[in-house]
Motif scaffolding. Structure first.
Motif, PDB file in Angstrom:
ATOM      1  N   ASN A   1       0.846  -1.194   0.000  1.00  0.00           N
ATOM      2  CA  ASN A   1       0.000   0.000   0.000  1.00  0.00           C
ATOM      3  C   ASN A   1       0.884   1.247   0.000  1.00  0.00           C
ATOM      4  O   ASN A   1       1.569   1.520   0.988  1.00  0.00           O
ATOM      5  CB  ASN A   1      -0.901  -0.022   1.243  1.00  0.00           C
ATOM      6  N   PRO A   2       0.910   2.017  -1.091  1.00  0.00           N
ATOM      7  CA  PRO A   2       1.828   3.159  -1.153  1.00  0.00           C
ATOM      8  C   PRO A   2       1.443   4.299  -0.217  1.00  0.00           C
ATOM      9  O   PRO A   2       2.320   5.076   0.191  1.00  0.00           O
ATOM     10  CB  PRO A   2       1.744   3.599  -2.616  1.00  0.00           C
ATOM     11  N   SER A   3       0.171   4.396   0.140  1.00  0.00           N
ATOM     12  CA  SER A   3      -0.228   5.445   1.074  1.00  0.00           C
ATOM     13  C   SER A   3       0.237   5.132   2.483  1.00  0.00           C
ATOM     14  O   SER A   3       0.585   6.037   3.257  1.00  0.00           O
ATOM     15  CB  SER A   3      -1.756   5.602   1.057  1.00  0.00           C
ATOM     16  N   ALA A   4       0.250   3.855   2.830  1.00  0.00           N
ATOM     17  CA  ALA A   4       0.628   3.451   4.176  1.00  0.00           C
ATOM     18  C   ALA A   4       2.121   3.224   4.330  1.00  0.00           C
ATOM     19  O   ALA A   4       2.702   3.499   5.387  1.00  0.00           O
ATOM     20  CB  ALA A   4      -0.122   2.177   4.571  1.00  0.00           C
ATOM     21  N   HIS A   5       2.775   2.720   3.271  1.00  0.00           N
ATOM     22  CA  HIS A   5       4.173   2.292   3.399  1.00  0.00           C
ATOM     23  C   HIS A   5       5.145   3.083   2.529  1.00  0.00           C
ATOM     24  O   HIS A   5       6.357   2.861   2.619  1.00  0.00           O
ATOM     25  CB  HIS A   5       4.277   0.803   3.064  1.00  0.00           C
ATOM     26  N   GLY A   6       4.630   3.976   1.690  1.00  0.00           N
ATOM     27  CA  GLY A   6       5.491   4.751   0.818  1.00  0.00           C
ATOM     28  C   GLY A   6       5.642   4.122  -0.554  1.00  0.00           C
ATOM     29  O   GLY A   6       5.500   2.907  -0.716  1.00  0.00           O
ATOM     30  N   VAL A   7       5.930   4.956  -1.536  1.00  0.00           N
ATOM     31  CA  VAL A   7       5.999   4.496  -2.928  1.00  0.00           C
ATOM     32  C   VAL A   7       7.135   3.511  -3.135  1.00  0.00           C
ATOM     33  O   VAL A   7       6.977   2.496  -3.818  1.00  0.00           O
ATOM     34  CB  VAL A   7       6.142   5.697  -3.880  1.00  0.00           C
ATOM     35  N   SER A   8       8.294   3.765  -2.564  1.00  0.00           N
ATOM     36  CA  SER A   8       9.444   2.889  -2.817  1.00  0.00           C
ATOM     37  C   SER A   8       9.213   1.495  -2.268  1.00  0.00           C
ATOM     38  O   SER A   8       9.524   0.493  -2.937  1.00  0.00           O
ATOM     39  CB  SER A   8      10.716   3.486  -2.232  1.00  0.00           C
ATOM     40  N   VAL A   9       8.649   1.398  -1.078  1.00  0.00           N
ATOM     41  CA  VAL A   9       8.342   0.090  -0.490  1.00  0.00           C
ATOM     42  C   VAL A   9       7.280  -0.622  -1.320  1.00  0.00           C
ATOM     43  O   VAL A   9       7.387  -1.819  -1.607  1.00  0.00           O
ATOM     44  CB  VAL A   9       7.869   0.243   0.970  1.00  0.00           C
ATOM     45  N   ALA A  10       6.249   0.113  -1.723  1.00  0.00           N
ATOM     46  CA  ALA A  10       5.166  -0.481  -2.510  1.00  0.00           C
ATOM     47  C   ALA A  10       5.686  -1.000  -3.851  1.00  0.00           C
ATOM     48  O   ALA A  10       5.359  -2.119  -4.262  1.00  0.00           O
ATOM     49  CB  ALA A  10       4.054   0.542  -2.735  1.00  0.00           C
ATOM     50  N   CYS A  11       6.491  -0.206  -4.537  1.00  0.00           N
ATOM     51  CA  CYS A  11       7.003  -0.627  -5.840  1.00  0.00           C
ATOM     52  C   CYS A  11       7.942  -1.818  -5.704  1.00  0.00           C
ATOM     53  O   CYS A  11       7.939  -2.725  -6.547  1.00  0.00           O
ATOM     54  CB  CYS A  11       7.698   0.536  -6.537  1.00  0.00           C
ATOM     55  N   ALA A  12       8.737  -1.842  -4.649  1.00  0.00           N
ATOM     56  CA  ALA A  12       9.617  -2.981  -4.418  1.00  0.00           C
ATOM     57  C   ALA A  12       8.810  -4.249  -4.182  1.00  0.00           C
ATOM     58  O   ALA A  12       9.165  -5.333  -4.677  1.00  0.00           O
ATOM     59  CB  ALA A  12      10.540  -2.706  -3.237  1.00  0.00           C
ATOM     60  N   ALA A  13       7.708  -4.130  -3.450  1.00  0.00           N
ATOM     61  CA  ALA A  13       6.849  -5.293  -3.183  1.00  0.00           C
ATOM     62  C   ALA A  13       6.215  -5.803  -4.470  1.00  0.00           C
ATOM     63  O   ALA A  13       6.162  -7.020  -4.719  1.00  0.00           O
ATOM     64  CB  ALA A  13       5.782  -4.937  -2.155  1.00  0.00           C
ATOM     65  N   MET A  14       5.729  -4.885  -5.300  1.00  0.00           N
ATOM     66  CA  MET A  14       5.114  -5.298  -6.562  1.00  0.00           C
ATOM     67  C   MET A  14       6.131  -5.933  -7.497  1.00  0.00           C
ATOM     68  O   MET A  14       5.859  -6.951  -8.141  1.00  0.00           O
ATOM     69  CB  MET A  14       4.434  -4.092  -7.225  1.00  0.00           C
ATOM     70  N   ALA A  15       7.330  -5.345  -7.565  1.00  0.00           N
ATOM     71  CA  ALA A  15       8.371  -5.910  -8.420  1.00  0.00           C
ATOM     72  C   ALA A  15       8.758  -7.307  -7.958  1.00  0.00           C
ATOM     73  O   ALA A  15       8.952  -8.218  -8.779  1.00  0.00           O
ATOM     74  CB  ALA A  15       9.593  -4.995  -8.427  1.00  0.00           C
ATOM     75  N   ALA A  16       8.849  -7.501  -6.643  1.00  0.00           N
ATOM     76  CA  ALA A  16       9.238  -8.806  -6.109  1.00  0.00           C
ATOM     77  C   ALA A  16       8.179  -9.864  -6.395  1.00  0.00           C
ATOM     78  O   ALA A  16       8.493 -10.979  -6.819  1.00  0.00           O
ATOM     79  CB  ALA A  16       9.491  -8.697  -4.606  1.00  0.00           C
ATOM     80  N   ALA A  17       6.907  -9.521  -6.154  1.00  0.00           N
ATOM     81  CA  ALA A  17       5.834 -10.497  -6.368  1.00  0.00           C
ATOM     82  C   ALA A  17       5.691 -10.833  -7.849  1.00  0.00           C
ATOM     83  O   ALA A  17       5.569 -12.005  -8.227  1.00  0.00           O
ATOM     84  CB  ALA A  17       4.515  -9.961  -5.815  1.00  0.00           C
ATOM     85  N   ALA A  18       5.706  -9.813  -8.709  1.00  0.00           N
ATOM     86  CA  ALA A  18       5.576 -10.054 -10.142  1.00  0.00           C
ATOM     87  C   ALA A  18       6.774 -10.828 -10.681  1.00  0.00           C
ATOM     88  O   ALA A  18       6.625 -11.756 -11.486  1.00  0.00           O
ATOM     89  CB  ALA A  18       5.425  -8.734 -10.886  1.00  0.00           C
ATOM     90  N   GLY A  19       7.970 -10.471 -10.230  1.00  0.00           N
ATOM     91  CA  GLY A  19       9.162 -11.178 -10.670  1.00  0.00           C
ATOM     92  C   GLY A  19       9.146 -12.638 -10.251  1.00  0.00           C
ATOM     93  O   GLY A  19       9.525 -13.530 -11.025  1.00  0.00           O
ATOM     94  N   GLU A  20       8.683 -12.903  -9.030  1.00  0.00           N
ATOM     95  CA  GLU A  20       8.581 -14.284  -8.564  1.00  0.00           C
ATOM     96  C   GLU A  20       7.593 -15.080  -9.405  1.00  0.00           C
ATOM     97  O   GLU A  20       7.844 -16.247  -9.757  1.00  0.00           O
ATOM     98  CB  GLU A  20       8.167 -14.310  -7.095  1.00  0.00           C
ATOM     99  N   ALA A  21       6.452 -14.465  -9.734  1.00  0.00           N
ATOM    100  CA  ALA A  21       5.452 -15.158 -10.555  1.00  0.00           C
ATOM    101  C   ALA A  21       5.997 -15.451 -11.950  1.00  0.00           C
ATOM    102  O   ALA A  21       5.811 -16.557 -12.482  1.00  0.00           O
ATOM    103  CB  ALA A  21       4.178 -14.316 -10.648  1.00  0.00           C
ATOM    104  N   LEU A  22       6.689 -14.494 -12.552  1.00  0.00           N
ATOM    105  CA  LEU A  22       7.247 -14.704 -13.890  1.00  0.00           C
ATOM    106  C   LEU A  22       8.350 -15.760 -13.873  1.00  0.00           C
ATOM    107  O   LEU A  22       8.456 -16.589 -14.789  1.00  0.00           O
ATOM    108  CB  LEU A  22       7.784 -13.393 -14.443  1.00  0.00           C
ATOM    109  N   ASP A  23       9.172 -15.744 -12.831  1.00  0.00           N
ATOM    110  CA  ASP A  23      10.221 -16.760 -12.722  1.00  0.00           C
ATOM    111  C   ASP A  23       9.625 -18.155 -12.564  1.00  0.00           C
ATOM    112  O   ASP A  23      10.103 -19.129 -13.164  1.00  0.00           O
ATOM    113  CB  ASP A  23      11.134 -16.446 -11.543  1.00  0.00           C
ATOM    114  N   ALA A  24       8.570 -18.249 -11.751  1.00  0.00           N
ATOM    115  CA  ALA A  24       7.917 -19.545 -11.562  1.00  0.00           C
ATOM    116  C   ALA A  24       7.278 -20.025 -12.861  1.00  0.00           C
ATOM    117  O   ALA A  24       7.331 -21.217 -13.190  1.00  0.00           O
ATOM    118  CB  ALA A  24       6.867 -19.442 -10.454  1.00  0.00           C
ATOM    119  N   TYR A  25       6.681 -19.099 -13.601  1.00  0.00           N
ATOM    120  CA  TYR A  25       6.095 -19.454 -14.897  1.00  0.00           C
ATOM    121  C   TYR A  25       7.180 -19.956 -15.845  1.00  0.00           C
ATOM    122  O   TYR A  25       7.012 -20.961 -16.544  1.00  0.00           O
ATOM    123  CB  TYR A  25       5.375 -18.244 -15.485  1.00  0.00           C
TER     124      TYR A  25
END
Length: 338
Positions: free
Chosen positions: A44-68
């Motif tokens: 949540n970028p409002s609660a945790h800040g943009v950098s934390v939010a973007c890092a979380a999205m990049a990590a989750a998406a990257g993990e899904a693509l790697d698993a695929y």
């Protein structure tokens, strides 16, 4: 399972369900027949800040693509949808640029679209383009959806000014009523004992204002939103027949139904989707809300399925169009009919 080379180069879509507790991602073939998942921390970028939010999205998406890629071969990413709680900071300025940078780094052919998390919650419960969604997790909001866009919203104003009927509201009500009962030495039931133990880490040694002050001091030493963790205690106590818990559950259901009513016409027949942990979990709050919704509207009520899968379904819909829309339940799982 098919060999890794079988899917090499095929087009996939990304779906993300980005919340205050965790971020979940799905990489899926356009028909949902092949998919892989990733998960990371709060986004949540409002609660945790943009950098934390973007890092979380990049990590989750990257993990899904790697698993695929491990299962089917490295895919081409055709686009995606991210349903983001607290989306505001990603819609302007540096936040918008940071969000776009995630997908450029991952090599998507077309950008991933950020939308309000309630739209993904609605899509997780129905393939229909129009209807209403009631989301009650840590916070609470109701929204009207038309042509898969949010046309009106009620509540969602945060723990200090709203979120009536949410897990926070339920936990706060329980703690507040227990403190008042302890202060005036009123009889205490099973819920009161559980609440004080959860806050203090131990039971009360008697009653009166001094004991109430102990509970208050312990609760105020933590972030207020942590009171949401008390909500499951209320649900369990209500199932056991605790009078105080039953009162809180009934009031939560009344408030949540009223929030829906403020954005939904009396005669509406479109679907209502229930989302968020308070309503996707079987229990007394969901039963009470369902009963009140049925009194007001003759309409289907569903429980939201997989949010990341729903976001991927929306992304596939963007690529394929309505005529060739992929099967909704393949992406979201079965939705429970209320």
């Amino acid at each position: 399972m098919e060999g890794a080379a079988d899917g090499a180069g095929e087009g996939v879509v990304l779906g993300l369900d980005v919340g205050g507790s965790n971020t979940r991602a799905v990489a899926a073939a356009l028909d949902g027949s092949r998919l892989a998942r990733g998960v990371s921390g709060p986004g949540n970028p409002s609660a945790h800040g943009v950098s934390v939010a973007c890092a979380a999205m990049a990590a989750a998406a990257g993990e899904a693509l790697d698993a695929y890629a491990r299962e089917y071969g490295r895919p081409r990413v055709l686009g995606g949808v991210a349903g983001v709680s607290g989306i505001g900071p990603l819609l302007r300025g540096a936040g918008r640029a940071a969000f776009a940078g995630i997908w450029e780094a991952l090599g998507t052919v077309t950008p991933v679209t950020a939308i309000h998390d309630v739209l993904v919650a609605f899509a997780a419960g129905t393939p229909e383009p129009d209807g209403h969604v009631l989301l009650a997790g840590t916070g609470a909001i109701a929204a009207a959806v038309g042509d898969r866009r949010m046309t009106a919203a009620a509540d969602g104003l945060g723990w200090l000014f709203g979120d009536h009927g949410s897990a926070y509201w339920i936990g706060h009500q329980a703690a507040k009523r227990v403190v008042h009962a302890v202060a005036v030495r009123a009889p205490l039931g099973a819920l009161a004992d559980e609440i004080t133990r959860a806050i203090l880490g131990t039971g009360l040694d008697g009653a009166g204002r001094r004991q109430a002050a102990r509970v208050i001091a312990a609760a105020q030493a933590r972030p207020p939103i942590e009171l949401a963790r008390l909500a499951p205690l209320v649900s369990r106590a209500a199932e056991a027949g605790d009078e105080l818990a039953l009162e809180i559950v009934a009031e939560a259901a009344r408030l949540l139904t009223g929030t829906v009513a403020s954005v939904r016409p009396a005669g509406a027949r479109t679907p209502i989707v229930l989302a968020g942990s308070v309503l996707t979990s079987q229990g007394p709050v969901r039963r009470a809300v369902l009963a009140l919704l049925r009194e007001r509207w003759d309409a289907p009520v569903t429980v939201a399925g997989d949010g990341a899968g729903a976001a991927a379904w929306l992304a596939a819909l963007d690529v394929l169009g309505e005529r060739d829309a992929p099967a909704h339940d393949v992406f979201t799982g079965d939705t429970e009919i209320g």
